[in-house]
Design an enzyme around this catalytic site. Sequence first.
Site, short mmCIF file in Angstrom:
data_model
loop_
_atom_site.label_atom_id
_atom_site.label_comp_id
_atom_site.label_asym_id
_atom_site.label_seq_id
_atom_site.Cartn_x
_atom_site.Cartn_y
_atom_site.Cartn_z
N SER A 126 -31.76 15.96 -60.75
CA SER A 126 -33.05 15.26 -60.65
C SER A 126 -33.99 15.99 -59.69
O SER A 126 -35.21 15.98 -59.89
CB SER A 126 -32.86 13.79 -60.23
OG SER A 126 -32.45 13.71 -58.89
N HIS A 157 -30.88 17.70 -48.28
CA HIS A 157 -29.74 16.89 -47.86
C HIS A 157 -30.19 15.43 -47.76
O HIS A 157 -31.26 15.15 -47.22
CB HIS A 157 -29.23 17.39 -46.50
CG HIS A 157 -28.01 16.67 -46.03
ND1 HIS A 157 -26.74 16.98 -46.52
CD2 HIS A 157 -27.85 15.62 -45.18
CE1 HIS A 157 -25.86 16.16 -45.95
NE2 HIS A 157 -26.51 15.34 -45.14
N THR A 181 -27.99 28.25 -43.49
CA THR A 181 -27.35 29.26 -42.63
C THR A 181 -25.85 29.07 -42.79
O THR A 181 -25.41 28.24 -43.58
CB THR A 181 -27.77 29.06 -41.16
OG1 THR A 181 -27.43 27.72 -40.78
CG2 THR A 181 -29.26 29.29 -40.95
C1 GRF Z 1 -29.16 14.93 -53.80
O1 GRF Z 1 -28.97 13.70 -53.18
C2 GRF Z 1 -29.20 16.03 -52.76
O2 GRF Z 1 -29.68 15.61 -51.53
C3 GRF Z 1 -27.77 16.43 -52.63
O3 GRF Z 1 -27.23 16.30 -53.91
C4 GRF Z 1 -27.98 15.35 -54.66
C5 GRF Z 1 -28.39 16.03 -55.92
O4 GRF Z 1 -28.99 15.16 -56.84
N1 GRF Z 1 -27.65 17.73 -52.04
P1 GRF Z 1 -29.65 15.75 -58.16
O5 GRF Z 1 -28.58 16.55 -58.90
O6 GRF Z 1 -30.81 16.60 -57.77
O7 GRF Z 1 -30.05 14.54 -58.93
#
Ligand code: GRF
Length: 207
Positions: A13, A110, A147
């Site tokens: 997404s 994140h 990093t």
């Molecule tokens: C998101 O919550 C992102 O923060 C984390 O993994 C999830 C990925 O979601 N690193 P999507 O595949 O972009 O829907």
Amino acid sequence: MTKIAVFASGGGSNLQALLDAQEADLFKGRIVLVFSNVPDAKALERAETAGIEAVALASKGFVGSREDYDRQVLEICRAKGVDLICLAGYMRILTPVLIQPFLHKMLNVHPALLPKFGGEGMYGHHVHEAVIKAKETESGATVHFVTEGVDAGPIVLQGSVKVHPNDTPETLAVKVLEVEHLLYPEAVRLFCEGKVKVENGRVKVLP
Ligand code: GRF
């Protein structure tokens, strides 16, 4: 024109948010590659629908070390002339083989307000469960440079959401994801305009 590769292992997404932002001319960059370590990731379908090259290299069953794997990924990126890598739900810890050549040229999103609720094991629902268990009243999303320390790189942008007492990990995830979808294209815009500088391990966003 900044050439961008988006790495995703799942639904994608955030990839979609970046594709939509590109379509709306929100940033001066071009997504030239979508890469996945999961050959049937939905993210690859999204790329194909958008007419963008989608490449998969299965990490499951890969014969060789993590470094060997990343060397191949690096080659794929170099062949496309990639300037910026955006990790968007890429569920794989990277090695210096890939991190070093893209130092301060690789972003990650994140689903928490780093440095809180980051590090190994803090991914997906684990993050939101930990936030709720800690009775935090606020959570959010962070876009940061990658990093060698997991989730430890310089922070580019953060956006917050309120955590209500009746939130579940699922409801919180939905709210945080909405923030991610706004924050990531904005971080890419700033990067493409050359406004994100790293000085003494911290990000300075130029006006
Ligand atoms: C998101 O919550 C992102 O923060 C984390 O993994 C999830 C990925 O979601 N690193 P999507 O595949 O972009 O829907």
